[in-house]
Design a protein around this motif. Sequence first.
Motif, PDB file in Angstrom:
ATOM      1  N   HIS A  46       0.834  -1.206   0.000  1.00 51.87           N
ATOM      2  CA  HIS A  46       0.000   0.000   0.000  1.00 51.87           C
ATOM      3  C   HIS A  46       0.866   1.253   0.000  1.00 51.87           C
ATOM      4  O   HIS A  46       0.530   2.252  -0.656  1.00 51.87           O
ATOM      5  CB  HIS A  46      -0.919  -0.004   1.225  1.00 51.87           C
ATOM      6  CG  HIS A  46      -1.958  -1.077   1.177  1.00 51.87           C
ATOM      7  ND1 HIS A  46      -2.547  -1.596   2.316  1.00 51.87           N
ATOM      8  CD2 HIS A  46      -2.502  -1.749   0.133  1.00 51.87           C
ATOM      9  CE1 HIS A  46      -3.417  -2.523   1.971  1.00 51.87           C
ATOM     10  NE2 HIS A  46      -3.406  -2.635   0.651  1.00 51.87           N
ATOM     11  N   LEU A  47       1.967   1.205   0.746  1.00 52.74           N
ATOM     12  CA  LEU A  47       2.871   2.350   0.809  1.00 52.74           C
ATOM     13  C   LEU A  47       3.466   2.651  -0.567  1.00 52.74           C
ATOM     14  O   LEU A  47       3.631   3.820  -0.948  1.00 52.74           O
ATOM     15  CB  LEU A  47       3.987   2.083   1.821  1.00 52.74           C
ATOM     16  CG  LEU A  47       5.004   3.206   2.048  1.00 52.74           C
ATOM     17  CD1 LEU A  47       4.317   4.432   2.651  1.00 52.74           C
ATOM     18  CD2 LEU A  47       6.129   2.739   2.960  1.00 52.74           C
ATOM     19  N   LEU A  48       3.778   1.610  -1.315  1.00 54.36           N
ATOM     20  CA  LEU A  48       4.331   1.780  -2.659  1.00 54.36           C
ATOM     21  C   LEU A  48       3.263   2.081  -3.702  1.00 54.36           C
ATOM     22  O   LEU A  48       3.577   2.330  -4.866  1.00 54.36           O
ATOM     23  CB  LEU A  48       5.093   0.509  -3.064  1.00 54.36           C
ATOM     24  CG  LEU A  48       6.338   0.169  -2.241  1.00 54.36           C
ATOM     25  CD1 LEU A  48       6.924  -1.164  -2.695  1.00 54.36           C
ATOM     26  CD2 LEU A  48       7.382   1.265  -2.348  1.00 54.36           C
ATOM     27  N   LYS A  49       2.005   2.061  -3.260  1.00 55.07           N
ATOM     28  CA  LYS A  49       0.855   2.343  -4.127  1.00 55.07           C
ATOM     29  C   LYS A  49       0.823   1.428  -5.355  1.00 55.07           C
ATOM     30  O   LYS A  49       0.613   1.864  -6.488  1.00 55.07           O
ATOM     31  CB  LYS A  49       0.875   3.818  -4.572  1.00 55.07           C
ATOM     32  CG  LYS A  49       0.751   4.796  -3.415  1.00 55.07           C
ATOM     33  CD  LYS A  49       0.762   6.244  -3.899  1.00 55.07           C
ATOM     34  CE  LYS A  49       0.637   7.204  -2.720  1.00 55.07           C
ATOM     35  NZ  LYS A  49       0.650   8.632  -3.156  1.00 55.07           N
ATOM     36  N   LEU A  50       1.030   0.148  -5.075  1.00 54.19           N
ATOM     37  CA  LEU A  50       1.012  -0.836  -6.157  1.00 54.19           C
ATOM     38  C   LEU A  50      -0.422  -1.174  -6.533  1.00 54.19           C
ATOM     39  O   LEU A  50      -1.324  -1.171  -5.688  1.00 54.19           O
ATOM     40  CB  LEU A  50       1.751  -2.111  -5.721  1.00 54.19           C
ATOM     41  CG  LEU A  50       3.242  -1.941  -5.395  1.00 54.19           C
ATOM     42  CD1 LEU A  50       3.820  -3.265  -4.919  1.00 54.19           C
ATOM     43  CD2 LEU A  50       4.003  -1.449  -6.616  1.00 54.19           C
ATOM     44  N   ASN A  51      -0.629  -1.479  -7.780  1.00 57.96           N
ATOM     45  CA  ASN A  51      -1.953  -1.871  -8.263  1.00 57.96           C
ATOM     46  C   ASN A  51      -2.343  -3.212  -7.642  1.00 57.96           C
ATOM     47  O   ASN A  51      -1.645  -4.210  -7.835  1.00 57.96           O
ATOM     48  CB  ASN A  51      -1.921  -1.987  -9.787  1.00 57.96           C
ATOM     49  CG  ASN A  51      -3.294  -2.286 -10.371  1.00 57.96           C
ATOM     50  OD1 ASN A  51      -4.253  -2.559  -9.656  1.00 57.96           O
ATOM     51  ND2 ASN A  51      -3.390  -2.238 -11.689  1.00 57.96           N
ATOM     52  N   PRO A  52      -3.434  -3.280  -6.881  1.00 60.99           N
ATOM     53  CA  PRO A  52      -3.814  -4.539  -6.222  1.00 60.99           C
ATOM     54  C   PRO A  52      -4.160  -5.653  -7.190  1.00 60.99           C
ATOM     55  O   PRO A  52      -4.166  -6.827  -6.814  1.00 60.99           O
ATOM     56  CB  PRO A  52      -5.032  -4.138  -5.380  1.00 60.99           C
ATOM     57  CG  PRO A  52      -5.557  -2.899  -6.018  1.00 60.99           C
ATOM     58  CD  PRO A  52      -4.369  -2.195  -6.576  1.00 60.99           C
ATOM     59  N   THR A  53      -4.441  -5.314  -8.449  1.00 56.97           N
ATOM     60  CA  THR A  53      -4.766  -6.343  -9.445  1.00 56.97           C
ATOM     61  C   THR A  53      -3.531  -6.814 -10.214  1.00 56.97           C
ATOM     62  O   THR A  53      -3.634  -7.687 -11.074  1.00 56.97           O
ATOM     63  CB  THR A  53      -5.806  -5.807 -10.444  1.00 56.97           C
ATOM     64  OG1 THR A  53      -5.247  -4.700 -11.172  1.00 56.97           O
ATOM     65  CG2 THR A  53      -7.065  -5.353  -9.719  1.00 56.97           C
TER      66      THR A  53
END
Length: 269
Positions: A46-53
């Motif tokens: 979440h901190l790296l703002k990665l795409n959850p998909t």
Amino acid sequence: MQKDLNLRRKGTEPNNKLHFISNFLPYAFAAILVFGLMLLQLDIEHLLKLNPTLNYASFMVMIEGGAVTHLQAFASPLLTYISAFVYLIGFTGLLIGTFLIFAYKKDEKSLQEFSIAFTLIYLIAYPFYILFPVDVTSKTLPNMAPLLYTLDPSIVHFVRICDPTLDNCFPSLHAALSLMAMLLIISRAENIGYKAVAVAITIAIQFTILYLGIHWITDMIGGIMLAVTSYYIATRYRENILGWSERINCKDEQEIRKNEKESKGRISQ
């Protein structure tokens, strides 16, 4: 004489404590680091703002197709229960057993090698789990049954501690850690029985991670490569990695010998 003995104890006890702490710091560090990383994986994502998909399972399909599904052609309830036992209990027992064997033998060198290799495997694998997630085979391939995850809800809960979204596939930690432990047992232990058990469990683990609908063949190959690399680094460069610890221990031993000589000199006088 009693006074000299007391002086000797006072001189050596702090050094013995420092010696003990410096020897076991790598094991404590490895355990704390791995446990912390497991708990923080979702937070880091979440901190790296990665795409959850984001997922690379399709690349695995491109590489090997559905080859792993052939292993479930022999599926049976008995084989599934045995495989689950090997995956959960056998794997854990192999890692803990390896540590306990070396601890019982007071083989500090092998314990340090185990700690270094263990930490290296997880540190190298961790970025892949965050940046290149790969879903388990039973979540991707329509003909692959989730044999492990349908046995009991508590198993899924336990697995999600290490793999929150069931996409920590490449490389396989089960393949890497089991093979690393086996290599250390074979090269460092003297008991033939220990070696035979380690080899049997490791081979069984390689089968179960594929059969149970968890890992891809590519995951297993990646885990094997990771195990060999970490084993080589740990056994070849242990002294360099733990040089600071070795220097402290050497200094402690010199001080202990010095105190012993001084005490003997006082007693003889």
